[in-house]
Design a protein around this motif. Structure first.
Motif: not given
Lengths: 221, 221
Positions: A201-221
């Motif tokens: 049993x693993x709760x649905x994590x916040x990064x999935x429950x609160x997902x609102x779309x892709x973000x910007x660059x993850x590095x260097x941008x």
């Protein structure tokens, strides 16, 4: 988008016109879920959808080393096109119907990534699309990194095209009693569907429950 | 979508394998808001987003007679790719992350439409994307029809690729306490934005208020 007449569009081009407006181009790349990659295979154009990330001044593409698209892309210039659809433009005549959209076209010769940059680029692909997910995962093995081809394409010869706003009709048509306007188009997410093969049993994590779309660059941008 | 390993995918191909499964291909074409058209321009691949309709066994494309994409498309084989994104596939390792999607690739040489078929195809483009809209509009003039190029591409050499279902992880990774599953992606519409240039009060019509996405073919299909 192909339109059949003059539209109230803003066109920004890099390269040809020496107009390098990354402030327009980068947010379109970063918001898109996927891109379409154009290559030439035996003299015929081929267009394949794939996932991408942006790291600073490069677009990252990946896939199986057996992928025909990636094999072609290593040898010749490619075209990567990214399209966001924002709304239907409902005019008073059929001809003036259009879409509000934002698109980017990037041309160039990609280069194959190796070493630590390659592993970082693979991480960026996950973390860009689903921010907050990467820390939850086991690290990639060296074997997994080796088993994937990663290409990067410099965002140098690129152009953006944007249409916003209401329809533009023929002057005499404004008198017609026809409703005209824009019907917005949005992308929404969820609710999450838990893998039936979960063994604990693993709760649905916040990064999935609160997902609102892709973000910007993850590095260097 | 490029994926880096074996996926639980269904692949249906027409042409190469003689497997002509229009029951898979047509609903993907009909549900999509737009397609990406690949051409070759001076030896370089070019990918342009555009609107499409399906009339029976043909895909309809249109645009300005000055459109570079349409001019190229009249002279040589093109590739039309249509992609619907259904969900993020969130696996236990970065490598097994994927997308659920449905895509179609159509190859072929389009032909230029003329006469009454051409006018009907233009009507189909509006009516497919926004069903119920066409009867509200003034009819297209002959001049408008002449001022637009319309191409049709036979849906003959076409293939569909579909991924559905939960992630497929490495056997040992199923023991990890990591939430895995699918985050669905939907397209939603509205609320409508009335053109500020309206000259009379017209209620937002039902085909706009009740819009739920494009439908199937408007004729012959």
């Amino acid at each position: 988008m192909t339109t059949t007449q003059t539209d109230r569009t803003t066109v920004k081009r890099i390269g040809e016109r020496g107009h390098y407006d990354r402030a327009v181009i980068d947010p379109i790349i970063d918001e898109a879920l996927l891109c379409h990659v154009g290559t030439i295979e035996h003299g015929i154009p081929m267009v394949i959808p794939t996932l991408h990330a942006r790291i600073g001044d490069h677009l990252i593409l990946h896939g199986s080393p057996a992928s025909r698209m990636l094999r072609s892309a290593k040898k010749a210039e490619i075209c990567v096109t990214i399209t966001l659809v924002d709304g239907f433009v409902l005019a008073r005549s059929a001809l003036h119907h259009s879409m509000n959209y934002r698109s980017v076209v990037i041309l160039g010769q990609p280069e194959t990534m190796t070493g630590p940059d390659k592993a970082a680029a693979l991480d960026a692909l996950v973390e860009r699309l689903v921010p907050g997910r990467l820390p939850h995962l086991r690290a990639m093995t060296d074997e997994e990194v080796r088993a994937t081809s990663v290409l990067r394409l410099p965002i140098t010869e690129a152009s953006a095209k944007v249409r916003t706003g209401p329809p533009v009709d023929d002057e005499e048509d404004y008198e017609l009693p026809i409703w005209a306007g824009v019907l917005p188009i949005q992308t929404t997410y969820g609710p999450p569907i838990t893998d039936p093969a979960m063994r604990s049993e693993v709760a649905v994590p916040e990064h999935v429950l609160g997902y609102r779309g892709p973000t910007g660059p993850s590095a260097g941008g």
